[in-house]
Design a protein around this motif. Sequence first.
Motif, PDB file in Angstrom:
ATOM      1  N   ARG A 251      50.967 -37.084   9.476  1.00 53.61           N
ATOM      2  CA  ARG A 251      50.515 -36.687  10.811  1.00 53.61           C
ATOM      3  C   ARG A 251      51.662 -36.097  11.629  1.00 53.61           C
ATOM      4  O   ARG A 251      51.509 -35.045  12.263  1.00 53.61           O
ATOM      5  CB  ARG A 251      49.929 -37.894  11.536  1.00 53.61           C
ATOM      6  N   GLU A 294      40.750 -36.841  11.198  1.00 52.77           N
ATOM      7  CA  GLU A 294      40.830 -37.430   9.863  1.00 52.77           C
ATOM      8  C   GLU A 294      39.523 -37.164   9.129  1.00 52.77           C
ATOM      9  O   GLU A 294      38.456 -37.584   9.570  1.00 52.77           O
ATOM     10  CB  GLU A 294      41.109 -38.930   9.976  1.00 52.77           C
ATOM     11  N   GLN A 299      43.888 -34.764   6.715  1.00 52.58           N
ATOM     12  CA  GLN A 299      43.871 -34.764   8.179  1.00 52.58           C
ATOM     13  C   GLN A 299      44.232 -33.357   8.641  1.00 52.58           C
ATOM     14  O   GLN A 299      45.027 -32.659   8.007  1.00 52.58           O
ATOM     15  CB  GLN A 299      44.836 -35.798   8.739  1.00 52.58           C
TER      16      GLN A 299
END
Length: 415
Positions: A251, A294, A299
């Motif tokens: 992320r 997600e 993601q």
Amino acid sequence: MARLSGSGLFDDHVVYERPGSWTFAGGLLGEVVLDADRVHTRWPDRPPVTRPWTEGRPADALREAFAGVPLPAWNAYGWIAFEFAAPSPRGRLAHLIVPRVEVRAEDGRARITGVDAHETEQVAKLLLAEAESGAPAAGTPAPVDVRVGDAAYRAQVADAVAEIKAGRYQKVIVSRRLDISYPVDIVSTFVQGRRANTPARSFLLDMGGFQATGFSPEVLVSVDAAGRVMTQPLAGTRAFGLGAGADAEGREDLETDPKEIYEHAVSVRTSQDELYRVCDPATVQVTGFMTVKERGSVQHLGSTVSGVLAPGRTSWDALDALFPGVTASGIPKPEAIDAITRLDEHRGLYSGAVLTVSHDGALDSALVLRALYNRDGRAWLRAGAGIVDASTPEREYEETCEKLTSIAPHVVPLP
């Protein structure tokens, strides 16, 4: 939904999931089939009609076909191929049905509507039996190896990067097809895959012998009856589901990588420009900019672009403006679509849309990615990656593997 699809009650049917709502559409009350040169319509109490169409846009042909529905109220369900947007399309471009029976499930309750009392009674009995017996068995998956065909795909990416550096376009999505060596159980794959995914929309369809199921990561275009339009472009990808530490690292990398940020920003800007064409410009806005979404094994960076249709515009205009999805075609779209016709093979439903459209002007469509396709006993998967001038063949190949992992581990063979 899985039991209805596998019941054998309806040859043609579509399952469509939106947040908090599931719909099963079964049987043919009416039908619109759009080919590259002809449109076929079939309505109750009228003979089937086939007529040529060579002028205008495919969305106009669908608009005209549905303008003639001889029913006071109707909903249609079906799919649109990527080639719907091609300058010289070939093959089947769209197939939609108005069903004989609809089942809409929300908050644990199902509402059945239909034109034949015997059919609706059969559906009701099946749903009651399902409620008593619990969740359906879904078979055992036989995971598909996604790490094949790397040399050919890397060569495609290198060709695209060279064309971008030559100034032919800014971004293009290049994809690869992964054939499955065994016959598949499409309904069981739907059940297994949905349990493992968190899609924006999901679908399962069997229409005219073509089957597909998928877990769409993004809404292509949604229009409500009041004319409010919404699209949710996603661009920028990292793997997900590898554990808390690895997911957090992915992320952070996603949110700070200049290539991913650029890819997402230009996609949002393109979606905004497209809505300016059909909406009151003062109503067009971007919200939730670059929020991480997600979606199963991956993601993404995601944003929402919305607006209100301008006077005289309809949901067909919104679909025409936003199709194909910028995150599955490229920028500028005409040049990217031209590149795809040279660098990719015929796509069909991949990067097209599954949609529902209603008599009151509402329309909802899911971008078809993370899907399994099946025709004549042959099944395949497909995934692509967004190529910009900073792309590398190695990373883009890895991105296709990450995306394929949303469905490849959940494919169930026929028993």
